[in-house]
Scaffold this motif. Structure first.
Motif, mmCIF file in Angstrom:
data_model
loop_
_atom_site.group_PDB
_atom_site.id
_atom_site.type_symbol
_atom_site.label_atom_id
_atom_site.label_comp_id
_atom_site.label_asym_id
_atom_site.label_seq_id
_atom_site.Cartn_x
_atom_site.Cartn_y
_atom_site.Cartn_z
ATOM 1 N N LEU A 1 -137.947 14.351 -60.820
ATOM 2 C CA LEU A 1 -138.093 14.509 -62.268
ATOM 3 C C LEU A 1 -137.830 15.942 -62.705
ATOM 4 O O LEU A 1 -137.175 16.184 -63.738
ATOM 5 C CB LEU A 1 -139.500 14.080 -62.692
ATOM 6 N N MET A 2 -138.295 16.901 -61.941
ATOM 7 C CA MET A 2 -138.115 18.294 -62.323
ATOM 8 C C MET A 2 -136.670 18.756 -62.202
ATOM 9 O O MET A 2 -136.221 19.637 -62.938
ATOM 10 C CB MET A 2 -139.021 19.199 -61.489
ATOM 11 N N ARG A 3 -135.900 18.161 -61.255
ATOM 12 C CA ARG A 3 -134.491 18.527 -61.201
ATOM 13 C C ARG A 3 -133.755 18.030 -62.438
ATOM 14 O O ARG A 3 -132.833 18.671 -62.933
ATOM 15 C CB ARG A 3 -133.852 17.932 -59.931
ATOM 16 N N PHE A 4 -134.171 16.876 -62.964
ATOM 17 C CA PHE A 4 -133.588 16.372 -64.213
ATOM 18 C C PHE A 4 -133.939 17.302 -65.372
ATOM 19 O O PHE A 4 -133.087 17.628 -66.212
ATOM 20 C CB PHE A 4 -134.096 14.950 -64.483
ATOM 21 N N ILE A 5 -135.172 17.750 -65.406
ATOM 22 C CA ILE A 5 -135.593 18.675 -66.454
ATOM 23 C C ILE A 5 -134.853 20.002 -66.330
ATOM 24 O O ILE A 5 -134.455 20.614 -67.328
ATOM 25 C CB ILE A 5 -137.121 18.901 -66.392
ATOM 26 N N ASP A 6 -134.627 20.458 -65.093
ATOM 27 C CA ASP A 6 -133.880 21.702 -64.881
ATOM 28 C C ASP A 6 -132.457 21.584 -65.416
ATOM 29 O O ASP A 6 -131.897 22.567 -65.933
ATOM 30 C CB ASP A 6 -133.859 22.057 -63.402
ATOM 31 N N MET A 7 -131.867 20.401 -65.275
ATOM 32 C CA MET A 7 -130.519 20.201 -65.817
ATOM 33 C C MET A 7 -130.507 20.357 -67.332
ATOM 34 O O MET A 7 -129.577 20.951 -67.897
ATOM 35 C CB MET A 7 -130.011 18.813 -65.419
ATOM 36 N N LEU A 8 -131.544 19.830 -68.000
ATOM 37 C CA LEU A 8 -131.624 19.981 -69.455
ATOM 38 C C LEU A 8 -131.868 21.432 -69.853
ATOM 39 O O LEU A 8 -131.304 21.930 -70.834
ATOM 40 C CB LEU A 8 -132.734 19.086 -70.015
ATOM 41 N N LEU A 9 -132.699 22.122 -69.068
ATOM 42 C CA LEU A 9 -132.992 23.516 -69.364
ATOM 43 C C LEU A 9 -131.792 24.421 -69.131
ATOM 44 O O LEU A 9 -131.687 25.495 -69.733
ATOM 45 C CB LEU A 9 -134.168 23.999 -68.508
ATOM 46 N N ALA A 10 -130.880 23.999 -68.250
ATOM 47 C CA ALA A 10 -129.718 24.834 -67.945
ATOM 48 C C ALA A 10 -128.744 24.906 -69.109
ATOM 49 O O ALA A 10 -127.942 25.840 -69.195
ATOM 50 C CB ALA A 10 -129.005 24.296 -66.703
ATOM 51 N N MET A 11 -128.804 23.934 -70.024
ATOM 52 C CA MET A 11 -127.896 23.908 -71.167
ATOM 53 C C MET A 11 -128.543 24.621 -72.349
ATOM 54 O O MET A 11 -129.730 24.444 -72.611
ATOM 55 C CB MET A 11 -127.561 22.464 -71.562
ATOM 56 N N PRO A 12 -127.783 25.434 -73.075
ATOM 57 C CA PRO A 12 -128.324 26.045 -74.303
ATOM 58 C C PRO A 12 -128.814 24.962 -75.265
ATOM 59 O O PRO A 12 -128.150 23.938 -75.433
ATOM 60 C CB PRO A 12 -127.126 26.817 -74.871
ATOM 61 N N SER A 13 -129.965 25.193 -75.867
ATOM 62 C CA SER A 13 -130.599 24.149 -76.669
ATOM 63 C C SER A 13 -129.725 23.703 -77.837
ATOM 64 O O SER A 13 -129.584 22.501 -78.091
ATOM 65 C CB SER A 13 -131.949 24.647 -77.179
ATOM 66 N N LEU A 14 -129.138 24.642 -78.554
ATOM 67 C CA LEU A 14 -128.314 24.267 -79.708
ATOM 68 C C LEU A 14 -127.063 23.520 -79.272
ATOM 69 O O LEU A 14 -126.648 22.543 -79.921
ATOM 70 C CB LEU A 14 -127.941 25.513 -80.516
ATOM 71 N N LEU A 15 -126.462 23.944 -78.149
ATOM 72 C CA LEU A 15 -125.278 23.250 -77.645
ATOM 73 C C LEU A 15 -125.623 21.819 -77.233
ATOM 74 O O LEU A 15 -124.860 20.879 -77.500
ATOM 75 C CB LEU A 15 -124.695 24.021 -76.455
#
Length: 320
Positions: A153-167
């Motif tokens: 689950l945390m690797r999935f969350i890390d993928m989301l965090l790796a992308m700029p929020s506005l993008l």
């Protein structure tokens, strides 16, 4: 040196009075936090701003002098190429480019802005709390399989965090198509990693507490410990973050509307859409952009002030 009996009795009475004064009922974490908030000027200012915003959003649309979609200026022949009348005694903020009363649209737009901010925050909070709760329970109480679930689950969350929020928000909104619902979903998804990480970390910290060890030694099921003890005691920082996220959600929703990914029906007033529409009339009536911009800034400031004050009141490490 001896103390006279009279002075002894006086000293004992004074100590008894002080002890009685200090012998107050115990207060909960939230009661103590509320007591601290009442003495925090930033919290008071933030609460006043939010109270005004809520009153305007809830009650304001019933009290506006004109309908938000009524093209009064066009009907009266006041709107001409290169001419948009400014404030008057009857129209406090003047007209917009289609002859609609700008003050009425600002008031009605507050409700749409509040709706976008609250719904998108609830989406992010619900999904993030679900992921963070499962991950935190698995990591803190789940053994070997629990650690595997937590890692996945945390690797999935890390993928989301790796992308700029506005993008990320723009990508989701572009895939789903321009609409108010799309803005809520896009902004909500962006805030999921924040809530998930925060609740997971708080639950792992709580899992190492003495009361969890005591409940485990008494044979209480780990699932019951997680649901009835660990999760409730881990929600305080998540609630504080939700208040801060509301400010971010309003700004990001306005940004998406500014980029043309919001509600395509510009007749429905929303501060971000109004700000986008005003860009082509900056040379004629710059105030059409100033009004919604100031409203967005002040509202976001109110949520931020109150959220930061709540964080300080609830976190022992940040208390003054």
């Amino acid at each position: 040196m001896t103390i006279s009996p009279g002075k002894k009795r006086e000293k004992i009475d004074r100590l008894s009075e002080l002890a009685a004064r200090d012998d107050e009922r115990g207060v909960s974490l939230w009661q103590e936090a509320f007591r601290r908030l009442r003495g925090n000027p930033a919290a008071i200012v933030g609460a006043i701003i939010l109270l005004i915003f809520l009153l305007v959003a809830v009650i304001g649309p019933f009290l506006v002098p004109y309908a938000a979609t009524d093209t009064i200026g066009i009907r009266e022949g006041l709107i001409r190429p290169g001419v948009i009348p400014g404030p008057t005694g009857e129209h406090w903020f003047g007209y917009d480019h289609q002859g609609r009363d700008e003050f009425s649209r600002m008031i009605v737009g507050a409700r749409q802005t509040l709706l976008v901010g609250v719904v998108s925050t609830l989406i992010g909070l619900a999904i993030g709390a679900l992921i963070g709760g499962v991950s935190g329970a698995a990591a803190g109480l789940g053994g070997r399989w629990g650690r595997w679930i937590d890692t996945t689950l945390m690797r999935f969350i890390d993928m989301l965090l790796a992308m700029p929020s506005l993008l990320l928000a723009v990508s989701i909104a572009a895939l789903l198509g321009a609409s108010l619902t799309t803005v809520m979903i896009a902004v909500g998804v962006v805030s999921v990693p924040v809530f998930a990480r925060l609740l997971r970390g708080s639950m792992i910290s709580q899992a190492n507490s003495d009361y969890v060890l005591a409940a485990t030694s008494l044979g209480v099921k780990k699932s019951k410990i997680a649901l009835t003890h660990v999760v409730p005691n881990s929600l305080a920082p998540v609630i504080v973050q939700a208040t801060l996220t509301l400010a971010t959600a309003i700004i990001e929703a306005a940004a998406l509307s500014f980029l043309g990914l919001g509600n395509p029906d510009t007749a429905v007033p929303e501060w971000g859409v109004m700000l986008a529409d005003a860009q082509q009339y900056l040379g004629i009536r710059p105030s059409l952009a100033i009004y919604p911009a100031i409203a967005i800034i002040i509202t976001a400031l109110g949520f931020t002030l109150l959220g930061e004050a709540m964080r300080e009141a609830l976190d022992p490490k940040l208390r003054k």
